[in-house]
Design a protein around this motif. Structure first.
Motif, PDB file in Angstrom:
ATOM      1  N   GLY A  49      -6.072   1.034  13.582  1.00  8.27           N
ATOM      2  CA  GLY A  49      -5.581   0.873  12.223  1.00  8.27           C
ATOM      3  C   GLY A  49      -6.215   1.871  11.267  1.00  8.27           C
ATOM      4  N   THR A  80      -4.170   5.015   9.177  1.00 10.21           N
ATOM      5  CA  THR A  80      -4.090   5.113   7.721  1.00 10.21           C
ATOM      6  C   THR A  80      -4.921   6.259   7.141  1.00 10.21           C
ATOM      7  N   GLY A 131      -0.478   4.279  16.250  1.00  5.89           N
ATOM      8  CA  GLY A 131       0.666   3.385  16.098  1.00  5.89           C
ATOM      9  C   GLY A 131       1.210   2.914  17.432  1.00  5.89           C
ATOM     10  N   ARG A 169      -1.041  -6.786  16.877  1.00  2.95           N
ATOM     11  CA  ARG A 169      -0.565  -7.333  15.591  1.00  2.95           C
ATOM     12  C   ARG A 169      -1.706  -7.563  14.602  1.00  2.95           C
ATOM     13  N   LEU A 193      -1.447  -5.090  11.902  1.00  6.94           N
ATOM     14  CA  LEU A 193      -0.148  -4.949  11.248  1.00  6.94           C
ATOM     15  C   LEU A 193      -0.263  -4.503   9.794  1.00  6.94           C
ATOM     16  N   PRO A 194      -1.224  -5.005   9.015  1.00  6.67           N
ATOM     17  CA  PRO A 194      -1.348  -4.509   7.618  1.00  6.67           C
ATOM     18  C   PRO A 194      -1.575  -2.996   7.554  1.00  6.67           C
ATOM     19  N   LEU A 213      -0.554  -0.797   9.785  1.00 14.01           N
ATOM     20  CA  LEU A 213       0.711  -0.179  10.180  1.00 14.01           C
ATOM     21  C   LEU A 213       1.688  -0.143   9.000  1.00 14.01           C
ATOM     22  N   VAL A 214       1.779  -1.235   8.279  1.00 14.31           N
ATOM     23  CA  VAL A 214       2.658  -1.295   7.110  1.00 14.31           C
ATOM     24  C   VAL A 214       2.180  -0.322   6.036  1.00 14.31           C
ATOM     25  N   LYS A 215       0.869  -0.245   5.864  1.00 10.95           N
ATOM     26  CA  LYS A 215       0.299   0.662   4.858  1.00 10.95           C
ATOM     27  C   LYS A 215       0.604   2.126   5.208  1.00 10.95           C
ATOM     28  N   LEU A 222       3.278   3.306   6.691  1.00 12.49           N
ATOM     29  CA  LEU A 222       4.692   3.648   6.670  1.00 12.49           C
ATOM     30  C   LEU A 222       5.080   4.677   5.595  1.00 12.49           C
TER      31      LEU A 222
END
Length: 196
Positions: free
Chosen positions: A158, A162, A175, A185, A188-189, A191-193, A195
């Motif tokens: 992670g 980022t 990723g 998972r 996941l935060p 990964l979303v960050k 994007l």
């Protein structure tokens, strides 16, 4: 087939495998959609039939190439030994490098702790390759280095994902690992960050 893959339709796995079973694998090259779907669906029932094809040197190299590319989507790390073997020794009639490149990338995208044993193999592959193939092997080794550092730690991946200072190769590896780790998972935060 591709739509079934996008739907992650596990109910379609037997029918898709049946299509492969009924196909002349030594001549046919147009099963990309079926293979892609099996990878995206991610059902463990697909692994053994696909690995059997990947190992078979008599099968059309294009199908083996497609399977090597589908393995990271399938995300079953039991494929790693076969991918490594094909990456190292997968030259095919005519001298195409593509199969080796696809297997190297597939292995490097999924390898965590397994990268330790593969590192010297990849170093030898880099020395023995030229041009684009050498560059692909170098990028695969960068992915292995990330796997060696982070092993099975989603938080580590992670952070790599980022960090804008990291290369795209490193961030892509991070990723990909979050997709194949059982506890991926947890990051996941991150990964979303990543994007945007």
């Amino acid at each position: 087939s591709r739509v079934l893959g996008d739907l992650a339709a596990k109910e379609a796995v037997p029918a898709l495998l049946d299509i492969i079973k009924k196909t002349n694998l030594r001549k046919e090259t147009k099963l990309a959609g079926v293979i892609e779907a099996l990878g995206k669906i991610g059902d463990p029932r697909s692994l053994d039939p696909l690995l059997k094809i990947l190992k078979d040197k008599k099968v059309n190299w294009r199908l083996r190439y497609q399977i090597a590319l589908a393995m990271p989507a399938l995300g079953d790390r039991r494929a790693l030994p076969t991918l490594l073997k094909v990456a190292e020794k997968g030259y095919i009639q005519g001298g195409y490098d593509n199969l080796r490149e696809a297997a190297a990338m597939g292995f490097a995208r999924m390898a965590g702790v397994e990268a330790e044993k593969a590192k010297p193999i990849f170093e030898a592959m880099i020395k023995g390759a030229l041009g684009q193939t050498q560059q692909i092997f170098k990028e695969a080794k960068q992915r292995l280095d990330v796997g060696l550092e982070c092993k099975g730690d989603p938080a580590c991946y992670g952070k790599k994902l980022t960090d804008p200072k990291m290369s795209l190769v490193v961030r892509e590896k991070a990723g990909a690992m979050l997709a194949v780790l059982p506890n991926g998972r947890d990051a996941l935060p991150a990964l979303v960050k990543a994007l945007p």
